[in-house]
Design an enzyme around this catalytic site. Structure first.
Site, PDB file in Angstrom:
ATOM      1  N   GLY A   1      -9.267   7.258   1.440  1.00  0.00           N
ATOM      2  CA  GLY A   1      -8.160   6.489   2.166  1.00  0.00           C
ATOM      3  C   GLY A   1      -8.640   6.390   3.663  1.00  0.00           C
TER       4      GLY A   1
ATOM      5  N   GLU B   1     -13.176  11.238  -1.286  1.00  0.00           N
ATOM      6  CA  GLU B   1     -13.473   9.982  -2.210  1.00  0.00           C
ATOM      7  C   GLU B   1     -13.123   8.612  -1.387  1.00  0.00           C
ATOM      8  OE1 GLU B   1     -11.408  11.974  -6.149  1.00  0.00           O
ATOM      9  OE2 GLU B   1     -10.304  10.459  -5.143  1.00  0.00           O
TER      10      GLU B   1
ATOM     11  N   GLY C   1     -13.369   4.851  -0.778  1.00  0.00           N
ATOM     12  CA  GLY C   1     -13.775   3.604  -1.559  1.00  0.00           C
ATOM     13  C   GLY C   1     -14.069   2.684  -0.539  1.00  0.00           C
ATOM     14  N   ARG C   2     -12.710   2.145   0.071  1.00  0.00           N
ATOM     15  CA  ARG C   2     -12.764   0.974   1.053  1.00  0.00           C
ATOM     16  C   ARG C   2     -13.780   1.123   2.284  1.00  0.00           C
ATOM     17  NH1 ARG C   2      -8.384  -1.637   1.964  1.00  0.00           N
ATOM     18  NH2 ARG C   2      -7.397   0.074   1.306  1.00  0.00           N
TER      19      ARG C   2
ATOM     20  N   ARG D   1      -5.607  -9.517  -0.784  1.00  0.00           N
ATOM     21  CA  ARG D   1      -4.805  -8.702   0.150  1.00  0.00           C
ATOM     22  C   ARG D   1      -3.775  -9.393   1.269  1.00  0.00           C
ATOM     23  NH1 ARG D   1      -7.147  -5.887   3.344  1.00  0.00           N
ATOM     24  NH2 ARG D   1      -6.064  -4.127   3.130  1.00  0.00           N
TER      25      ARG D   1
ATOM     26  N   TYR E   1      -0.532  -7.430   0.670  1.00  0.00           N
ATOM     27  CA  TYR E   1      -0.301  -6.255   1.598  1.00  0.00           C
ATOM     28  C   TYR E   1       0.107  -7.067   2.951  1.00  0.00           C
ATOM     29  CZ  TYR E   1      -2.949  -3.483  -2.005  1.00  0.00           C
ATOM     30  OH  TYR E   1      -3.427  -2.943  -3.083  1.00  0.00           O
TER      31      TYR E   1
ATOM     32  N   CYS F   1      -0.688 -22.621  -6.004  1.00  0.00           N
ATOM     33  CA  CYS F   1       0.742 -23.218  -5.984  1.00  0.00           C
ATOM     34  C   CYS F   1       1.738 -21.993  -5.686  1.00  0.00           C
ATOM     35  CB  CYS F   1       1.299 -23.884  -7.044  1.00  0.00           C
ATOM     36  SG  CYS F   1       0.249 -25.511  -7.398  1.00  0.00           S
ATOM     37  N   GLU F   2       1.797 -21.237  -4.560  1.00  0.00           N
ATOM     38  CA  GLU F   2       2.538 -20.343  -4.016  1.00  0.00           C
ATOM     39  C   GLU F   2       2.564 -20.235  -2.433  1.00  0.00           C
ATOM     40  OE1 GLU F   2       4.057 -17.719  -5.865  1.00  0.00           O
ATOM     41  OE2 GLU F   2       3.008 -18.094  -8.032  1.00  0.00           O
TER      42      GLU F   2
ATOM     43  N   TYR G   1     -11.862  -4.214  -2.360  1.00  0.00           N
ATOM     44  CA  TYR G   1     -10.793  -4.815  -2.974  1.00  0.00           C
ATOM     45  C   TYR G   1     -10.671  -6.311  -2.705  1.00  0.00           C
ATOM     46  CZ  TYR G   1      -9.665   0.240  -2.684  1.00  0.00           C
ATOM     47  OH  TYR G   1      -9.666   1.684  -2.864  1.00  0.00           O
TER      48      TYR G   1
HETATM   49  C1  LIG Z   1      -8.107   4.270  -4.452  1.00  0.00           C
HETATM   50  C2  LIG Z   1      -8.333   5.697  -4.822  1.00  0.00           C
HETATM   51  C3  LIG Z   1      -9.283   6.230  -3.607  1.00  0.00           C
HETATM   52  C4  LIG Z   1     -10.048   5.353  -2.637  1.00  0.00           C
HETATM   53  O1  LIG Z   1      -9.072   4.995  -1.708  1.00  0.00           O
HETATM   54  P1  LIG Z   1      -9.614   4.262  -0.422  1.00  0.00           P
HETATM   55  O2  LIG Z   1      -8.594   3.721   0.381  1.00  0.00           O
HETATM   56  O3  LIG Z   1     -10.398   2.911  -1.145  1.00  0.00           O
HETATM   57  O4  LIG Z   1     -10.646   5.053   0.153  1.00  0.00           O
HETATM   58  C5  LIG Z   1      -9.790   7.617  -3.885  1.00  0.00           C
HETATM   59  N1  LIG Z   1      -9.339   8.309  -4.897  1.00  0.00           N
HETATM   60  C6  LIG Z   1      -8.160   7.955  -5.595  1.00  0.00           C
HETATM   61  C7  LIG Z   1      -7.679   8.744  -6.720  1.00  0.00           C
HETATM   62  C8  LIG Z   1      -8.005   6.482  -5.502  1.00  0.00           C
HETATM   63  O5  LIG Z   1      -7.029   6.041  -6.492  1.00  0.00           O
END
Ligand SMILES: *Cc1c(COP(=O)(O)O)cnc(C)c1O
Length: 422
Positions: free
Chosen positions: A233, A268, A270-271, A307, A311, A337-338, A366
């Site tokens: 996150g 963890e 991701g982004r 996105r 969002y 078409c949205e 994403y």
């Molecule tokens: C999506 C997710 C993440 C990563 O979230 P980011 O905002 O991309 O850092 C980490 N752990 C779990 C379990 C997730 O579902």
């Protein structure tokens, strides 16, 4: 942090000649992902969390070149589905660097992962419901298990990405200790896990801290554990004037909030690993003055980058072809078409004209992952850049790919009242 690894790469930092060359050579819409930047992001994360395990949440971008880069940078991988586990294994992650997080897992996912676990007994499965634990047990799984906890606090840039307090995710906090203890009998219980949501910013640090504090309390109650995973996150600045996340401050707050726990901290992101490593290139095909607004039609839309529609996300947009034209407020709209199919509204941009290439920033996370074929629109191509050289890593889908899996429908011929065919 050193100058050669800045906390954010802005859209303005991408070289215009390179972007225009890519659009010409590979056509648009086109995703470009810079693997050197992915590696730098991994390095900053590892430097900020030197004693923690850093796991890349693969769902942000599952491209093989990205996974291999992450693997080589010493970051492990967190997978959200059987498909992501397959991709992680294909990219050469050994089992002991793979964590599979099962969210209401379809039987087929569990079957696949348990099969792979027999070959790679060091992989870890995270379960967020006692039903999931039962279903793992039924399949003979007795390996490394982590329990996902619902910490009761969420964080994130949008309600749709806040997971921490959403009952969908994790076992309720007040039942977590008993779930962990009862799982010990049948599994190698290695950790506890929680994920607050996506897009932690300076403002949301209080929520993150509270989540980590609760996880620290739980860890002390259920020791021994190998790790405490507090999720991902970590936010990135989508707006040009937004400051980057202070990763060292987040790391310090995380350690403080966890307190004294005899287990390894795991995160963890991701982004954070891929967002600013990617851009989306799109070409202008229509410019229309309507009702005082200028609508700029481009070949990328919500099926390319979801996105903004999903969002209300802001993505920086740059006119790469003509950066010096007079800025006018424009709405950049895709071919779907949205009415939600817009990349920005009333945004000042150097006046776009037909044929201009626009770049959309922070598209590495994403972006391609959420692409769809809605409106029978093939998904875009992707190139990976390494050492300044680009290479096609995902071909552009063709129209015939759209129907490739369709089988012939055997239509019953209409019959008349006598049951005979007319
Ligand atoms: C999506 C997710 C993440 C990563 O979230 P980011 O905002 O991309 O850092 C980490 N752990 C779990 C379990 C997730 O579902």
């Amino acid at each position: 942090m050193t100058d050669d690894n800045p906390p954010i790469r802005r859209l303005a930092d991408w070289d215009a000649e390179t972007l225009l060359g890519l659009a010409d050579e590979y056509d648009t819409p086109l995703y470009a992902i810079d693997l050197d930047r992915v590696r730098e992001n991994c390095e900053r994360l590892r430097a900020a969390f030197p004693d923690a395990e850093v796991r890349y949440a693969a769902k942000a971008h599952t491209g093989r070149a990205v996974l291999e880069t992450v693997r080589d940078a010493g970051v492990d991988v967190e997978c959200a589905s059987a498909g992501e586990v397959m991709r992680a294994l294909d990219a050469g992650f050994p089992g002991d660097r793979i964590q599979y997080t099962a969210v209401n897992p379809p039987a087929r996912d569990l079957d696949y992962v348990v099969d792979r676990w027999r070959e790679h007994p060091d992989l870890t499965v995270t379960a967020g419901a006692t039903d999931t634990i039962d279903r793992l047990r039924e399949r003979g799984f007795d390996g490394r298990l982590c329990v996902r906890v619902n910490p009761g606090v969420g964080a994130g840039h949008h309600e749709k990405v806040r997971t921490g307090a959403n009952a969908k995710f994790g076992v309720p906090y007040d039942r977590a200790a008993e779930t962990v203890e009862s799982a010990r009998a049948d599994f190698d219980l290695v950790g506890i896990h929680a994920h607050a949501g996506s897009g932690i910013s300076g403002d949301d640090l209080a929520n993150h801290r509270e989540l980590v504090r609760r996880m620290g309390d739980l860890a002390r109650a259920v020791e021994p554990l190998e790790f405490v995973d507090v999720g991902g996150g970590f936010g990135v600045p989508y707006r040009e004037d937004e400051p980057p996340l202070d990763l060292d401050a987040v790391a310090a707050a995380t350690r403080n909030a966890l307190g004294d726990v005899d287990a390894t901290l795991a995160v963890e992101p991701g982004r954070y690993v891929v967002a600013d490593a990617g851009v989306l290139l799109t070409r202008v095909n229509t410019v229309k003055e309507a009702g005082g607004a200028t609508v700029v039609g481009v070949d990328a839309g919500m099926t390319t980058l979801l996105r903004p529609a999903m969002y209300d996300a802001y993505h920086a947009i740059r006119n790469v072809t003509d950066p010096n034209g007079p800025a006018i407020p424009v709405t950049v709209a895709g071919p779907i078409c949205e009415s939600a199919d817009v990349l920005c509204e009333d945004r000042p941009l150097p006046r776009p004209a037909r044929g201009h290439v626009l770049a959309v920033g922070n598209a590495g996370a994403y972006g391609y992952e959420m692409a769809s074929t809605y409106n029978s629109r093939p998904r875009p191509a992707e190139v990976a850049i390494a050492g300044g050289t680009a290479e096609l890593v995902r071909g552009r889908e063709r129209l015939t790919d759209l129907t490739a899996l369709e089988t012939e429908h055997h239509r019953t011929e209409p019959t008349d009242e006598n049951g005979t065919e007319p």
